[in-house]
Write a protein that holds these residues in place. Structure first.
Motif, PDB file in Angstrom:
ATOM      1  N   VAL A 184       0.840  -1.197   0.000  1.00 55.95           N
ATOM      2  CA  VAL A 184       0.000   0.000   0.000  1.00 55.95           C
ATOM      3  C   VAL A 184       0.879   1.252   0.000  1.00 55.95           C
ATOM      4  O   VAL A 184       0.658   2.191  -0.785  1.00 55.95           O
ATOM      5  CB  VAL A 184      -0.945   0.014   1.216  1.00 55.95           C
ATOM      6  CG1 VAL A 184      -1.732   1.322   1.268  1.00 55.95           C
ATOM      7  CG2 VAL A 184      -1.897  -1.172   1.163  1.00 55.95           C
ATOM      8  N   GLN A 185       1.866   1.279   0.874  1.00 57.20           N
ATOM      9  CA  GLN A 185       2.747   2.448   0.951  1.00 57.20           C
ATOM     10  C   GLN A 185       3.502   2.657  -0.355  1.00 57.20           C
ATOM     11  O   GLN A 185       3.657   3.802  -0.827  1.00 57.20           O
ATOM     12  CB  GLN A 185       3.730   2.289   2.112  1.00 57.20           C
ATOM     13  CG  GLN A 185       3.086   2.354   3.486  1.00 57.20           C
ATOM     14  CD  GLN A 185       2.402   3.680   3.744  1.00 57.20           C
ATOM     15  OE1 GLN A 185       2.966   4.748   3.493  1.00 57.20           O
ATOM     16  NE2 GLN A 185       1.181   3.624   4.268  1.00 57.20           N
ATOM     17  N   ALA A 186       3.972   1.570  -0.965  1.00 59.56           N
ATOM     18  CA  ALA A 186       4.698   1.687  -2.235  1.00 59.56           C
ATOM     19  C   ALA A 186       3.779   2.118  -3.370  1.00 59.56           C
ATOM     20  O   ALA A 186       4.251   2.641  -4.391  1.00 59.56           O
ATOM     21  CB  ALA A 186       5.358   0.349  -2.582  1.00 59.56           C
ATOM     22  N   SER A 187       2.470   1.911  -3.209  1.00 60.18           N
ATOM     23  CA  SER A 187       1.496   2.272  -4.247  1.00 60.18           C
ATOM     24  C   SER A 187       0.994   3.708  -4.119  1.00 60.18           C
ATOM     25  O   SER A 187       0.255   4.176  -4.994  1.00 60.18           O
ATOM     26  CB  SER A 187       0.298   1.316  -4.198  1.00 60.18           C
ATOM     27  OG  SER A 187       0.683  -0.019  -4.432  1.00 60.18           O
ATOM     28  N   ILE A 188       1.366   4.412  -3.054  1.00 63.07           N
ATOM     29  CA  ILE A 188       0.861   5.779  -2.848  1.00 63.07           C
ATOM     30  C   ILE A 188       1.222   6.714  -3.999  1.00 63.07           C
ATOM     31  O   ILE A 188       0.347   7.462  -4.492  1.00 63.07           O
ATOM     32  CB  ILE A 188       1.341   6.334  -1.492  1.00 63.07           C
ATOM     33  CG1 ILE A 188       0.600   5.621  -0.356  1.00 63.07           C
ATOM     34  CG2 ILE A 188       1.121   7.845  -1.411  1.00 63.07           C
ATOM     35  CD1 ILE A 188       1.083   5.997   1.035  1.00 63.07           C
ATOM     36  N   PRO A 189       2.478   6.727  -4.500  1.00 61.94           N
ATOM     37  CA  PRO A 189       2.761   7.610  -5.646  1.00 61.94           C
ATOM     38  C   PRO A 189       1.892   7.297  -6.863  1.00 61.94           C
ATOM     39  O   PRO A 189       1.438   8.208  -7.566  1.00 61.94           O
ATOM     40  CB  PRO A 189       4.248   7.339  -5.935  1.00 61.94           C
ATOM     41  CG  PRO A 189       4.800   6.844  -4.641  1.00 61.94           C
ATOM     42  CD  PRO A 189       3.698   6.051  -4.014  1.00 61.94           C
ATOM     43  N   TRP A 190       1.648   6.015  -7.113  1.00 60.68           N
ATOM     44  CA  TRP A 190       0.772   5.585  -8.214  1.00 60.68           C
ATOM     45  C   TRP A 190      -0.639   6.129  -7.980  1.00 60.68           C
ATOM     46  O   TRP A 190      -1.270   6.697  -8.877  1.00 60.68           O
ATOM     47  CB  TRP A 190       0.784   4.068  -8.269  1.00 60.68           C
ATOM     48  CG  TRP A 190       0.230   3.442  -9.519  1.00 60.68           C
ATOM     49  CD1 TRP A 190      -0.279   4.082 -10.620  1.00 60.68           C
ATOM     50  CD2 TRP A 190       0.136   2.038  -9.780  1.00 60.68           C
ATOM     51  NE1 TRP A 190      -0.686   3.156 -11.554  1.00 60.68           N
ATOM     52  CE2 TRP A 190      -0.441   1.902 -11.060  1.00 60.68           C
ATOM     53  CE3 TRP A 190       0.477   0.901  -9.067  1.00 60.68           C
ATOM     54  CZ2 TRP A 190      -0.678   0.649 -11.637  1.00 60.68           C
ATOM     55  CZ3 TRP A 190       0.249  -0.345  -9.630  1.00 60.68           C
ATOM     56  CH2 TRP A 190      -0.333  -0.467 -10.909  1.00 60.68           C
ATOM     57  N   ALA A 191      -1.140   5.961  -6.757  1.00 64.54           N
ATOM     58  CA  ALA A 191      -2.481   6.428  -6.422  1.00 64.54           C
ATOM     59  C   ALA A 191      -2.601   7.938  -6.591  1.00 64.54           C
ATOM     60  O   ALA A 191      -3.606   8.443  -7.119  1.00 64.54           O
ATOM     61  CB  ALA A 191      -2.822   6.028  -4.982  1.00 64.54           C
ATOM     62  N   GLU A 192      -1.589   8.676  -6.174  1.00 62.46           N
ATOM     63  CA  GLU A 192      -1.636  10.136  -6.298  1.00 62.46           C
ATOM     64  C   GLU A 192      -1.656  10.571  -7.758  1.00 62.46           C
ATOM     65  O   GLU A 192      -2.308  11.558  -8.116  1.00 62.46           O
ATOM     66  CB  GLU A 192      -0.457  10.752  -5.566  1.00 62.46           C
ATOM     67  CG  GLU A 192      -0.577  10.630  -4.049  1.00 62.46           C
ATOM     68  CD  GLU A 192       0.638  11.159  -3.318  1.00 62.46           C
ATOM     69  OE1 GLU A 192       1.735  11.193  -3.946  1.00 62.46           O
ATOM     70  OE2 GLU A 192       0.512  11.515  -2.118  1.00 62.46           O
ATOM     71  N   ARG A 193      -0.969   9.817  -8.626  1.00 63.18           N
ATOM     72  CA  ARG A 193      -0.934  10.183 -10.043  1.00 63.18           C
ATOM     73  C   ARG A 193      -2.285   9.975 -10.719  1.00 63.18           C
ATOM     74  O   ARG A 193      -2.641  10.732 -11.620  1.00 63.18           O
ATOM     75  CB  ARG A 193       0.139   9.372 -10.781  1.00 63.18           C
ATOM     76  CG  ARG A 193       1.564   9.618 -10.315  1.00 63.18           C
ATOM     77  CD  ARG A 193       2.586   9.051 -11.301  1.00 63.18           C
ATOM     78  NE  ARG A 193       2.356   7.678 -11.679  1.00 63.18           N
ATOM     79  CZ  ARG A 193       2.912   6.613 -11.094  1.00 63.18           C
ATOM     80  NH1 ARG A 193       3.711   6.774 -10.058  1.00 63.18           N
ATOM     81  NH2 ARG A 193       2.663   5.385 -11.520  1.00 63.18           N
ATOM     82  N   ILE A 194      -3.030   8.950 -10.326  1.00 68.96           N
ATOM     83  CA  ILE A 194      -4.243   8.605 -11.067  1.00 68.96           C
ATOM     84  C   ILE A 194      -5.524   8.946 -10.311  1.00 68.96           C
ATOM     85  O   ILE A 194      -6.622   8.724 -10.843  1.00 68.96           O
ATOM     86  CB  ILE A 194      -4.256   7.106 -11.447  1.00 68.96           C
ATOM     87  CG1 ILE A 194      -4.378   6.225 -10.201  1.00 68.96           C
ATOM     88  CG2 ILE A 194      -3.017   6.744 -12.253  1.00 68.96           C
ATOM     89  CD1 ILE A 194      -4.561   4.753 -10.520  1.00 68.96           C
ATOM     90  N   ASP A 196      -7.299  11.631  -9.627  1.00 70.23           N
ATOM     91  CA  ASP A 196      -8.302  12.493 -10.266  1.00 70.23           C
ATOM     92  C   ASP A 196      -9.009  11.776 -11.410  1.00 70.23           C
ATOM     93  O   ASP A 196     -10.222  11.920 -11.586  1.00 70.23           O
ATOM     94  CB  ASP A 196      -7.652  13.783 -10.774  1.00 70.23           C
ATOM     95  CG  ASP A 196      -7.191  14.684  -9.630  1.00 70.23           C
ATOM     96  OD1 ASP A 196      -7.559  14.407  -8.469  1.00 70.23           O
ATOM     97  OD2 ASP A 196      -6.453  15.648  -9.897  1.00 70.23           O
ATOM     98  N   GLU A 197      -8.250  11.001 -12.188  1.00 70.61           N
ATOM     99  CA  GLU A 197      -8.853  10.278 -13.308  1.00 70.61           C
ATOM    100  C   GLU A 197      -9.818   9.204 -12.817  1.00 70.61           C
ATOM    101  O   GLU A 197     -10.917   9.044 -13.360  1.00 70.61           O
ATOM    102  CB  GLU A 197      -7.762   9.649 -14.173  1.00 70.61           C
ATOM    103  CG  GLU A 197      -8.290   8.872 -15.365  1.00 70.61           C
ATOM    104  CD  GLU A 197      -7.177   8.276 -16.228  1.00 70.61           C
ATOM    105  OE1 GLU A 197      -7.501   7.452 -17.086  1.00 70.61           O
ATOM    106  OE2 GLU A 197      -6.012   8.652 -16.027  1.00 70.61           O
ATOM    107  N   VAL A 198      -9.425   8.486 -11.788  1.00 71.70           N
ATOM    108  CA  VAL A 198     -10.274   7.407 -11.283  1.00 71.70           C
ATOM    109  C   VAL A 198     -11.559   7.964 -10.676  1.00 71.70           C
ATOM    110  O   VAL A 198     -12.662   7.469 -10.943  1.00 71.70           O
ATOM    111  CB  VAL A 198      -9.506   6.566 -10.244  1.00 71.70           C
ATOM    112  CG1 VAL A 198     -10.441   5.602  -9.518  1.00 71.70           C
ATOM    113  CG2 VAL A 198      -8.379   5.794 -10.917  1.00 71.70           C
ATOM    114  N   THR A 199     -11.450   8.999  -9.862  1.00 72.42           N
ATOM    115  CA  THR A 199     -12.630   9.509  -9.167  1.00 72.42           C
ATOM    116  C   THR A 199     -13.557  10.299 -10.077  1.00 72.42           C
ATOM    117  O   THR A 199     -14.705  10.564  -9.705  1.00 72.42           O
ATOM    118  CB  THR A 199     -12.216  10.382  -7.969  1.00 72.42           C
ATOM    119  OG1 THR A 199     -11.330  11.435  -8.412  1.00 72.42           O
ATOM    120  CG2 THR A 199     -11.503   9.543  -6.917  1.00 72.42           C
ATOM    121  N   ALA A 200     -13.107  10.673 -11.277  1.00 68.49           N
ATOM    122  CA  ALA A 200     -13.962  11.393 -12.226  1.00 68.49           C
ATOM    123  C   ALA A 200     -14.810  10.452 -13.072  1.00 68.49           C
ATOM    124  O   ALA A 200     -15.708  10.903 -13.792  1.00 68.49           O
ATOM    125  CB  ALA A 200     -13.105  12.275 -13.139  1.00 68.49           C
TER     126      ALA A 200
END
Length: 326
Positions: A184-194, A196-200
């Protein structure tokens, strides 16, 4: 001993080298977590030896790229700045020189990106590998993660947690039933990048909280939430998104580590809307008998709605044994 990233890439090398070998012009496209550059270099090491090819970066090294093409040297081209415009410019240069060169020995282009526009052309590349091709196979997981060879359930769990991304495999914990916090921690940068796209996108925003439920169940859930049931072909198109995976036998969904990181971001940045969505999903879990019981259990588990789980188990508890998809 947990393997390092280079060791992980070497595990992928034989399979990727076999895919690349018949092609003079190949393109690898995937998010950073899939380590497309590391995997390309590992495959080229397999094909040409560690010192048997050049590495260039475009757009700044276009002259060196053209020299490599003219001298028929194998070359890896790393595209800078997550730019399909740079890929297009490189494509123009390669195509122009293909008209005067007898052949290209081997060129492997690498683009690290989270988005793939619909209009992108494969030409002149004869092979394009995306995150689905770069994701680990079950055998590669077994060769990478210590002590799980032959344990099908644990291998499936690793694929669920990581999406088979090479950059996450070496930090996963297959014994973690829920989710490994390190992933989960290693995936945070990935999550931050996407984020806005996912939640839209209603499909993706809902998928984020649904886990790996069956595609027809996702269509039912979206139909109930939005008033318009999407077609299965529309949902199948989600498989092509660089952050949606369907490893092994699992339905399409976000890797568990990434989905948890995104859920935390959604609760932090838009708590009211996120809470409302979760309440709506919990209501469906309890009341909608058209959703198969196993998927209702999976939904309730993802939502951490323990009351809903108790309600389902009261009447469908015998199906619990079928709900394991980790």
């Amino acid at each position: 001993m947990v393997p390092d990233a280079a060791t992980v890439a070497a595990v992928f090398a034989p399979r990727l080298a076999d895919l690349i070998a018949p092609h003079a012009l190949s393109l690898l496209v995937a998010p950073a977590e899939y380590r497309p550059g590391d995997l390309a270099r590992a495959a080229m090491d397999e094909l040409h030896g560690r010192d048997g090819y050049r590495s260039v970066r475009v757009p700044e090294d276009i002259p060196e790229l053209l020299q490599a093409l003219a001298e028929r040297d194998p070359v890896i081209v790393e595209v800078v700045n997550d730019s399909f415009e740079v890929v297009d410019a490189m494509r123009v240069e390669i195509t122009r020189h293909l008209g005067v060169l007898p052949s290209v020995e081997r060129l492997v282009a690498v683009l690290v990106t989270d988005t793939i526009p619909d209009h992108v052309s494969d030409q002149p590349f004869t092979l394009v590998l995306d995150h689905r091709d770069l994701a680990a196979t079950r055998d590669e997981v077994a060769a990478t993660v210590p002590d799980i060879r032959g344990q099908a359930m644990l291998i499936g769990r690793v694929l669920n947690h990581t999406g088979g991304a090479a950059g996450l495999l070496h930090i996963t914990d297959p014994e973690s039933v829920g989710y490994p916090e390190r992933v989960v921690q290693a995936s945070i940068p990935w999550a931050e990048r996407i984020h806005d796209e996912v939640t839209a996108d209603d499909r993706l925003r809902t998928l984020l909280w649904c886990g790996r439920i069956a595609t027809d169940t996702l269509a039912t859930v979206l139909g109930e939430l939005t008033g318009q049931r999407p077609s299965l072909s529309d949902l199948e198109a989600l498989r092509g998104l660089p952050y949606v995976t369907a490893p092994a036998h699992l339905p399409p969904g976000l890797p568990r580590g990434l989905s948890v990181a995104l859920q935390r971001l959604a609760l932090e940045r838009d708590p009211e809307s996120t809470a409302a969505l979760c309440r709506s999903l919990s209501g469906l879990v309890v009341t909608n008998e058209r959703i198969r019981a196993t998927d209702r259990i999976l939904l309730a588990t993802t939502l951490r709605d323990w009351e809903a789980i108790n309600s389902i188990l009261a009447s469908k508890g015998y199906l619990l044994a079928l709900a394991e998809r980790e």
